[in-house]
Enzyme design. Structure first.
Site, mmCIF file in Angstrom:
data_model
loop_
_atom_site.group_PDB
_atom_site.id
_atom_site.type_symbol
_atom_site.label_atom_id
_atom_site.label_comp_id
_atom_site.label_asym_id
_atom_site.label_seq_id
_atom_site.Cartn_x
_atom_site.Cartn_y
_atom_site.Cartn_z
ATOM 1 N N ALA A 160 0.546 -0.798 -0.356
ATOM 2 C CA ALA A 160 0.275 0.087 0.261
ATOM 3 C C ALA A 160 0.940 1.322 0.087
ATOM 4 C CB ALA A 160 -1.312 -0.183 1.370
ATOM 5 N N ALA A 161 1.545 1.432 0.787
ATOM 6 C CA ALA A 161 2.336 2.831 1.260
ATOM 7 C C ALA A 161 3.046 2.775 -0.072
ATOM 8 C CB ALA A 161 3.168 2.605 2.189
ATOM 9 N N ARG A 209 -22.563 14.453 26.801
ATOM 10 C CA ARG A 209 -24.031 14.766 27.360
ATOM 11 C C ARG A 209 -23.696 14.719 29.296
ATOM 12 N NH1 ARG A 209 -30.448 14.214 26.234
ATOM 13 N NH2 ARG A 209 -30.199 15.191 28.740
ATOM 14 N N CYS A 255 -5.936 -6.832 4.912
ATOM 15 C CA CYS A 255 -6.677 -6.067 5.794
ATOM 16 C C CYS A 255 -8.026 -7.086 5.950
ATOM 17 C CB CYS A 255 -7.479 -5.167 5.993
ATOM 18 S SG CYS A 255 -6.617 -3.419 5.912
ATOM 19 N N GLU A 288 10.028 -5.638 -4.634
ATOM 20 C CA GLU A 288 8.915 -6.377 -3.532
ATOM 21 C C GLU A 288 9.391 -8.259 -3.882
ATOM 22 O OE1 GLU A 288 6.580 -5.932 -2.183
ATOM 23 O OE2 GLU A 288 6.409 -8.261 -1.412
ATOM 24 N N TYR A 305 -30.338 12.869 11.949
ATOM 25 C CA TYR A 305 -31.729 12.196 12.869
ATOM 26 C C TYR A 305 -32.485 11.763 12.307
ATOM 27 C CZ TYR A 305 -35.668 11.718 15.535
ATOM 28 O OH TYR A 305 -37.000 11.233 15.905
ATOM 29 N N VAL A 322 15.175 -5.832 -1.096
ATOM 30 C CA VAL A 322 16.505 -4.954 -0.759
ATOM 31 C C VAL A 322 17.825 -5.388 0.539
ATOM 32 C CG1 VAL A 322 17.281 -2.890 -0.043
ATOM 33 C CG2 VAL A 322 15.435 -2.748 -2.056
#
Lengths: 468, 468
Positions: free
Chosen positions: A22-23, A457, A56, A46, A441, A93
């Site tokens: 991914a990165a 709250r 994932c 790779e 809502y 690497v």
């Protein structure tokens, strides 16, 4: 521009990317979007067989929700190459030579090695799974679930062990997701975890809710006990998992203990590592102190915006963002990754689990004093069909009332509600400010007071009471 | 303390509440929580048969999702009275005498009138439905859906008209929710709306997606046409709805055109009203210029934090918040309602619709220049079962990149995603800041880039491009 760039003439620079997931590949793709092949050569290494896949997604592929392995692959090597990225598969690497701006790579199959120089370097070496040092851990039938190859090997085992017994070692998010996958394969599942309660990314009181729900799904939860060895049968295959106190028969064992940053190359090169073993970067994802080296994904530490400290979090969504930021900067643009608030969501069957921000122990560790509240509410208006119970725990700083963290355990509609708190944390809101949030809502979607607002709250009242 | 309070001696004050629904009774309940009957007498007047019910739930009761009317009632008159609130049902306040601090009330059944003095007054008179002035609108078979009595009358009609034809006048959120309810009663449904596209709380391009989806559900959408009259048969009952261009046969007609603040009492008393006819209050929900009069719920205008202007929004979630704030202040505490960002969610069958912030025309009206982007994404990782398409539209201010609004149309998981944007709007975030938001990610809950983040990335690029 560096000297090395000049030496290749014509102003054409070379970007080297270590790691094809991914990165790394997000960085490569974004850099390519901004700078064409005439300006920027991109070489990516790779060591495995795959690029840009969703680790994932492995529990859902193993569990049968996703039928084909290749659906987890966002972009194949061929697709990357079609965008003028010189992608070298099965090439590992083995050294970064920072002084001479080059990397040494080895062809995994032939063993041949060669040096490749770079003008700019991206380190995206990912993470490696924690594999406990204990007898029997390498026996057939014991599986990690980090790579696609791991997933296939586990599926091969499960095809033979259906209807039998599985032990998952580790009750974190990989562990609980794998528990669901194993249930889907008709296994009797036991989860063994060192902590008393599963999901130690939650506070124990919230983890207890997860344990109760998992037990309700027929999963045996063995908490507060460490695995000491894997026992094998006459055929050499796993037959049980032993803890200090007990033995759990097992036809298959899944290791889901977590991961550590894979930074051995970076360490050998003298690059700066943090307390968790990950590379340290600045906001632009540049390795600290190095003008032309970037790092991202599971091999870096990230700033936790709530605690102000560095953490290691292995998550595809962060890796993609890092890659995007790195690629933009390498490509001549400007982007930053400001940090994380520690949001994570997961599920076990229909149980949804979410967290963001600090747990009680995280807050204590960084010297924060806080109030906590826990409320019970529902996902929809109480009278609307399908309204399911939801428990929301909220932490707020004493006196200031600043939101510090939220944890949610419930059913449908519970997990993604944590995003409300994730944005509020990013914005530095107080719980009192949150009570006025104008959230969506309608009876099919929320009670008239959203569960997060109910918690806000109650937290506001507790913060006020603490001041008098 | 006022002179009137003094006249009752012993320092006991009287709070009078006009209106027994969400705002009024939340205010009364919260005031009672903070001040006991020895300190504060509370008298509440309600002209109808019910207190504290969910008007938002009526479409779901009519549609059969909620079986019993009484499930929509959060608190009955008896429950309020048990908390020492002197609740006078079927008693309509006919005049507010601000100078003498008293209200005149009339018993609806007997017609008897009397004055009640107050020290503090809460006006929570709600809203009244827009009922178009046209021939036939009062014919049997034509129904509003504002009150529980309305809902029961409509259900009585539907019991006779199942399998026949229904026309809904108005394509806003009440209209589309009622279309679903009528489908559930096996009616052929036509929605007639003055606007070309339904859900005019969205931009027309997003409304078009709603229209297409509703047509896909078998609903006839007659847009861009105004109803001119209701035609009746020999029995005096509705038989069709006529527009300028066509006639739509109808065995039942539902009016869902919207509501206006019910402020005739306030207007007669000389209290300040805004451009939309709602009462104007300060942040503590005090009527502007009046120290001892508060107002909340559907009868007030609220500050839109994005446009900086007052709006009228009739929504139970705001009414409850207003009541909470008023009750706290009346009870001697301190609370404020800072305003809204204009969040609304609704659904038609499995289609989810959400919006927050400004539409294009809202932004233009207040002089903002902006960029818009629209992206297609999915509710879950693309490979995960049940991933459904989702369209996200985002508005960002030019140059500053400040988020101005988000609209979402999709299936499961679409509506409540708007909360991410609602919090970001409240915090004044830019779309670029949003690209780094740490939102919950796991394959069953989101793609690796949440749809809202995909939109934020695209909006960021467009804002940047607009600066060069």
């Amino acid at each position: 521009m560096t000297a090395a760039a000049g030496s290749r003439g014509a102003g054409r620079e070379r970007l080297v990317v270590i790691g094809g997931d991914a990165a790394g590949m997000s960085a490569a793709s974004q850099a390519r979007r901004l700078r064409g092949p005439d300006e920027l050569e991109i070489v990516a290494f790779e060591r495995g067989h795959f690029t840009s896949y969703s680790a994932c997604g492995i529990p859902y592929w193993v569990g049968g929700h996703v039928q084909e392995r290749d659906r987890l692959i966002a972009r194949t090597p061929e697709q990357h190459r079609a965008r003028a990225i010189d992608l070298r598969m099965r090439t590992e690497v083995t050294e970064i030579d920072v002084d001479r701006q080059r990397v040494r790579a080895r062809d995994v199959d032939s063993g041949a090695e060669s040096w490749t120089s770079y003008d700019r370097l991206v380190i995206a070496t990912g993470a490696r799974p924690v594999r406990p040092e204990m007898p029997g851990v390498d026996a057939p039938g014991v599986h990690g679930v980090q790579t696609l190859d791991d997933g296939q090997a586990l599926l091969d085992t499960l095809a033979r062990t259906s209807g039998r017994r599985a032990v998952v070692v580790g009750g974190g998010y990989i562990g609980v997701e794998m528990a669901e996958a194993l249930i889907n394969h008709d296994h009797e599942v036991t989860v063994v975890d060192r902590a008393d309660e599963p999901m130690s990314t939650l506070d124990p009181d919230m983890g207890r809710l997860v344990r109760t729900a998992m037990e309700g799904l027929g999963i045996t939860m063995a908490g507060g006990t460490a695995v000491t060895k894997v026992l094998t049968g006459d055929d050499g295959r796993v037959r049980a998992v032993a803890t200090e106190h007990a033995e759990y028969p097992a036809d298959v064992v899944v290791l889901g203990i977590g991961v550590r940053p894979e930074t051995s190359l970076a360490r050998a090169a003298g690059l700066p590592l943090g307390a968790h073993g990950g590379l340290l970067t600045d906001r632009a994802m540049r390795v600290r102190g190095y003008e032309n080296i970037w790092a991202g994904g599971d091999c870096v530490e990230v700033l936790d915006l709530v605690s102000g400290q560095e953490r290691h979090i292995a998550l595809g969504t962060h890796a993609n963002k890092h890659g995007q930021v790195i690629g933009t900067n390498v490509g001549g643009g400007y982007a930053t990754f400001p940090g994380v608030v520690g949001t994570a969501v997961s599920k076990v069957c229909d149980l949804e689990i979410a967290r963001t921000g600090l747990r009680e122990k995280d807050a204590r560790r960084v010297g924060l004093r806080f109030e906590t509240v826990t409320v019970e509410s529902t996902s929809r208006a109480g009278y609307y069909p399908g309204a399911s119970p939801m428990t929301v725990k909220m932490l707020a700083e004493r006196r200031t009332g600043r939101l510090l963290g939220v944890q949610i355990v419930g059913r449908e509609g519970a997990a993604k509600r944590v995003d409300i708190a994730a944005v509020a944390l990013t914005a530095g809101m107080t719980v009192e400010q949150m009570t006025a949030l104008d959230l969506g809502y309608a009876p099919p979607f929320s009670p008239v007071w959203d569960p997060v607002l109910v918690a806000a709250r109650k937290a506001t009242a507790k913060v006020r009471a603490s001041m008098s």
